[in-house]
Design a protein around this motif. Structure first.
Motif, PDB file in Angstrom:
ATOM      1  N   GLY A   1       0.593  -1.326  -0.009  1.00 36.21           N
ATOM      2  CA  GLY A   1      -0.038   0.039   0.196  1.00 36.21           C
ATOM      3  C   GLY A   1       0.851   1.049  -0.022  1.00 36.21           C
ATOM      4  O   GLY A   1       0.366   2.332  -0.047  1.00 36.21           O
ATOM      5  N   ALA A   2       2.245   1.250   0.102  1.00 39.32           N
ATOM      6  CA  ALA A   2       3.046   2.416   0.198  1.00 39.32           C
ATOM      7  C   ALA A   2       3.151   2.869  -1.314  1.00 39.32           C
ATOM      8  O   ALA A   2       2.988   2.096  -2.204  1.00 39.32           O
ATOM      9  CB  ALA A   2       4.347   1.981   0.798  1.00 39.32           C
ATOM     10  N   THR A   3       2.906   4.129  -1.336  1.00 43.52           N
ATOM     11  CA  THR A   3       3.212   4.854  -2.868  1.00 43.52           C
ATOM     12  C   THR A   3       4.364   5.671  -2.774  1.00 43.52           C
ATOM     13  O   THR A   3       4.975   6.319  -2.209  1.00 43.52           O
ATOM     14  CB  THR A   3       1.888   5.679  -2.981  1.00 43.52           C
ATOM     15  OG1 THR A   3       0.741   5.095  -2.900  1.00 43.52           O
ATOM     16  CG2 THR A   3       2.232   6.440  -4.561  1.00 43.52           C
ATOM     17  N   TRP A   4       5.123   5.516  -4.032  1.00 46.81           N
ATOM     18  CA  TRP A   4       6.307   6.286  -4.294  1.00 46.81           C
ATOM     19  C   TRP A   4       5.751   7.576  -4.982  1.00 46.81           C
ATOM     20  O   TRP A   4       5.176   7.516  -6.148  1.00 46.81           O
ATOM     21  CB  TRP A   4       7.061   5.559  -5.394  1.00 46.81           C
ATOM     22  CG  TRP A   4       8.546   6.006  -5.806  1.00 46.81           C
ATOM     23  CD1 TRP A   4       8.563   6.998  -6.980  1.00 46.81           C
ATOM     24  CD2 TRP A   4       9.985   5.839  -5.153  1.00 46.81           C
ATOM     25  NE1 TRP A   4       9.967   7.231  -6.985  1.00 46.81           N
ATOM     26  CE2 TRP A   4      10.667   6.686  -5.750  1.00 46.81           C
ATOM     27  CE3 TRP A   4      10.108   5.211  -3.967  1.00 46.81           C
ATOM     28  CZ2 TRP A   4      12.038   6.740  -5.572  1.00 46.81           C
ATOM     29  CZ3 TRP A   4      11.425   5.211  -3.637  1.00 46.81           C
ATOM     30  CH2 TRP A   4      12.430   5.991  -4.274  1.00 46.81           C
ATOM     31  N   THR A   5       6.351   8.717  -4.655  1.00 49.56           N
ATOM     32  CA  THR A   5       6.053   9.997  -5.214  1.00 49.56           C
ATOM     33  C   THR A   5       7.103  10.776  -5.428  1.00 49.56           C
ATOM     34  O   THR A   5       8.248  10.813  -4.785  1.00 49.56           O
ATOM     35  CB  THR A   5       5.186  10.896  -4.118  1.00 49.56           C
ATOM     36  OG1 THR A   5       5.798  11.162  -3.047  1.00 49.56           O
ATOM     37  CG2 THR A   5       3.911  10.088  -3.865  1.00 49.56           C
ATOM     38  N   HIS A   6       7.235  11.276  -6.742  1.00 49.88           N
ATOM     39  CA  HIS A   6       8.414  12.485  -6.957  1.00 49.88           C
ATOM     40  C   HIS A   6       7.775  13.481  -7.909  1.00 49.88           C
ATOM     41  O   HIS A   6       6.786  13.241  -8.655  1.00 49.88           O
ATOM     42  CB  HIS A   6       9.446  11.644  -7.840  1.00 49.88           C
ATOM     43  CG  HIS A   6      10.717  12.124  -7.848  1.00 49.88           C
ATOM     44  ND1 HIS A   6      10.818  13.556  -8.651  1.00 49.88           N
ATOM     45  CD2 HIS A   6      11.679  12.455  -7.411  1.00 49.88           C
ATOM     46  CE1 HIS A   6      11.929  13.728  -8.590  1.00 49.88           C
ATOM     47  NE2 HIS A   6      12.810  13.161  -7.813  1.00 49.88           N
ATOM     48  N   ALA A   7       8.252  14.743  -7.712  1.00 43.92           N
ATOM     49  CA  ALA A   7       7.631  15.836  -8.361  1.00 43.92           C
ATOM     50  C   ALA A   7       7.869  15.750  -9.940  1.00 43.92           C
ATOM     51  O   ALA A   7       7.026  16.433 -10.663  1.00 43.92           O
ATOM     52  CB  ALA A   7       8.283  17.135  -7.921  1.00 43.92           C
ATOM     53  N   ASP A   8       8.834  15.157 -10.417  1.00 43.55           N
ATOM     54  CA  ASP A   8       9.158  14.915 -11.801  1.00 43.55           C
ATOM     55  C   ASP A   8       8.702  13.632 -12.126  1.00 43.55           C
ATOM     56  O   ASP A   8       9.414  12.588 -11.858  1.00 43.55           O
ATOM     57  CB  ASP A   8      10.471  15.405 -11.910  1.00 43.55           C
ATOM     58  CG  ASP A   8      10.989  15.204 -13.564  1.00 43.55           C
ATOM     59  OD1 ASP A   8      10.069  14.974 -14.246  1.00 43.55           O
ATOM     60  OD2 ASP A   8      12.312  15.495 -13.734  1.00 43.55           O
TER      61      ASP A   8
END
Length: 624
Positions: free
Chosen positions: A255-262
């Motif tokens: 359930g963890a999500t990887w986020t990055h602005a680009d």
């Protein structure tokens, strides 16, 4: 960068390997009556053993006739010389009863003529070493009134179309589990146990919705010749991990999500095979980030000769239509994912294609990474390019021991619109020197195959669309192009040593002495008769030795995409070979997708073959 992740520092038990097995064991492998000694069979290898999967027996049973069951199991790479087997059956849950009167020392399969097929029957095997029976294997159960078919069915959840399937021992029980893609939008990745129990799902997120097969989204997988996924036991703890190229918006199995602005930034990730949770990650180099995200093809190579590395072939497209090419390698230690090297083509003339192979081309025990027109050493340096010999881009190539009378390995490749008119070529895989070539008019030779399909001539045959040739002699053995087999895929199925063919859902047998048109070869199996549908690339989702003895399986899904249909042989054989999954070159090849092509061991497997040398391997330890 903000990463919304729940990090779990999992406790890892150090690797344990049985030194006694690695040093003392020999392999009972090879046909019952091997012929002329192979030049490599007696070579003493001094390098350290390669740590490979600690596989179980892979017992499988299929109803081969109205009254018979074929039971098949693995001979393992480090099984001792002279090992035998007893086969046991339990009917309807009753006690196991031994079926064979004497210990079985031939092919690792057995035909059961006495089963009550109206009831369920479970089969297991027990090794016999030095006259002493060892602990039995796990069991395989054939259900009551089971269909007469060469098939094992694994249930899936309902979902979208499946293009590719990977195998690895995710839970550490010694048997292969399945990782399945879903060609939905966004895309998904799912894992199932060997018996079809759902384990986890990864959602590839919004950046997988661009499914262009040339310039896909930053987290898209399995488009064209790009996969972006592979499965292997990277830290040699006895359980496989899933390697995955990720970007913003990927949600892992926990359930963890990887986020990055680009959205264009990409990372290599290693997931826990049991849960789909993120274990470790490493950034993809930003060398070509200005041209957008990089499509990726992933696989496994033993670059140091002993432990596996993740290798990646990555490309993106410039505004002028040309491509940037970068290749890289990463090592997963269980506590870190460390980048080992990157190689960028830049202005170097190094022709690439649509498949990657990782194989020890020069016999020194360490793997090289091969493309259709160049090879990288294990440290990422360029070993050779074949461009100075006129080789350009092409769709398919093979590296194998095509000529058992010649030391080392050979390669065969086809060309796409080569201005010189070059159509196909055969070369020394160690140094790239071309041995022979065939010219014609410039043409897109989209298919090319290599395998022993004609026992009248030594070594393998190679063919595309201009006739079938014996590779060692460059002899045109079937000049009629309408009578030669279609150059798609090969697999070992019927139990003799020549290769069968897999094309458009048909397992076929080409008869060189009575050839028929390639569209009407003698048929062994029509996969659609058992509910199978071809995947997006027009073939199976996987071909590999994943069950039973050394013969290969072909994996499809059904039309509803809620079942894997695994075709496994229903024909007995006296030939005894250790499982192809314990051959280093073959197992590496199983980890790559690209344009799906046949896998080859690092020894000659064909008519008149000699006994293969034992693999220089050790088994990965159990993590407990």
């Amino acid at each position: 960068m903000h990463m919304k992740l729940r990090w779990r520092a999992a406790h890892r038990v150090p690797l344990t390997i049985s030194a006694a097995l690695a040093v003392c064991a020999t392999v009972a492998a090879g046909p019952a009556n091997p012929v002329s000694p192979d030049a490599t069979a007696g070579d003493a290898r001094i390098q350290a053993a390669r740590v490979m999967e600690n596989l179980g027996r892979g017992v499988v049973a299929v109803r081969s006739s109205s009254t018979q069951v074929l039971v098949s199991w693995r001979l393992l790479g480090l099984d001792p010389e002279g090992i035998g087997f007893n086969v046991y059956r339990s009917t309807g849950g009753a006690a196991y009863v031994k079926l064979n009167s004497g210990v079985l020392t031939g092919g690792t399969n057995y035909t059961d003529n006495t089963a009550d097929l109206t009831r369920s029957n479970s089969y297991r095997v027990a090794p016999v070493v030095g006259g002493q029976e060892q602990a039995p294997s796990g069991a395989f159960t054939l259900t009551a009134n089971h269909a007469q078919e060469p098939v094992v069915r694994v249930p899936l959840r309902s979902g979208g179309p499946v293009k590719f399937v990977w195998v690895g021992d995710l839970d550490g029980d010694g048997e292969y589990d399945y990782v399945v893609d879903r060609q939905t939008s966004p895309q998904k990745l799912e894992a199932y146990s060997s018996r079809g129990q759902f384990l986890w799902e990864v959602d590839l997120g919004p950046n997988s919705q661009n499914q262009d097969n040339i310039e896909p989204g930053s987290s898209a997988i399995d488009l064209g010749h790009w996969d972006g996924v592979t499965v292997y036991d990277f830290d040699s703890d006895g359980r496989a991990e899933v390697a995955l190229r990720i970007a913003d918006g990927v949600t892992f199995g926990d359930g963890a999500t990887w986020t990055h602005a680009d959205d264009s930034r990409q990372f290599m990730a290693v997931l826990d095979g049991r849960t789909g949770a993120l274990r470790n990650w490493s950034a993809v180099p930003t060398t070509y980030l200005g041209d957008g995200p990089m499509a990726a093809r992933l696989g496994v190579a033993y670059l140091n000769g002993t432990t596996p590395s993740l290798v990646a072939y990555m490309k993106n497209r410039r505004d002028d239509g040309a491509f940037n090419l970068m290749m890289g390698a990463w090592k997963f230690t269980g506590s870190a994912l460390r980048q080992e090297w990157t190689w960028s083509r830049g202005s170097q003339n190094a022709p690439d294609g649509h498949n990657t192979r990782a194989i020890d081309v020069n016999g020194d025990g360490t793997d090289e990474v091969a493309e259709i027109g160049f090879v990288l050493n294990g440290d990422g340096s360029l070993r050779y390019s074949m461009a100075p010999q006129g080789i350009i881009h092409g769709d398919r190539f093979h590296i194998a021991d095509m000529d058992p009378g010649r030391p080392g390995l050979e390669g065969y490749g086809v060309q796409q619109d080569n201005p010189s008119g070059l159509l196909e070529y055969y070369y020394d895989a160690a140094n790239g020197s071309v041995i022979w070539r065939h010219n014609g008019g410039p043409a897109d030779v989209g298919r090319g195959m290599a395998g022993d399909v004609d026992p009248r001539f030594p070594g393998m045959e190679v063919w595309s669309f201009s006739g079938l040739y014996n590779a060692p002699t460059n002899r045109l053995t079937e000049p009629n192009t309408s009578l030669r087999p279609w150059p798609q895929l090969g697999l070992w199925w019927d139990g003799d040593l020549t290769m069968e063919l897999l094309n458009s859902g048909k397992i076929e047998k080409w008869d060189p002495q009575n050839p028929t048109a390639s569209g009407s070869l003698p048929r062994l199996v029509s996969t659609w008769n058992h509910g199978a549908v071809t995947a997006a690339q027009g073939g199976p989702t996987l071909v590999g030795d994943i069950l039973g003895d050394w013969r290969e399986e072909a994996v499809y899904s059904n039309a509803s995409h809620n079942e894997l249909i695994i075709f496994t042989t229903n024909q007995p054989t006296n030939t005894r070979l250790y499982t192809l999954a314990h051959n280093p070159a073959y197992r590496n090849a199983m980890t790559f997708k690209g344009y799906m092509q046949s896998h080859h061991p690092d020894y000659f497997l064909g008519a008149g073959m000699s006994r293969p040398p034992r693999p220089n391997i050790a088994y990965a330890g159990s993590a407990g």
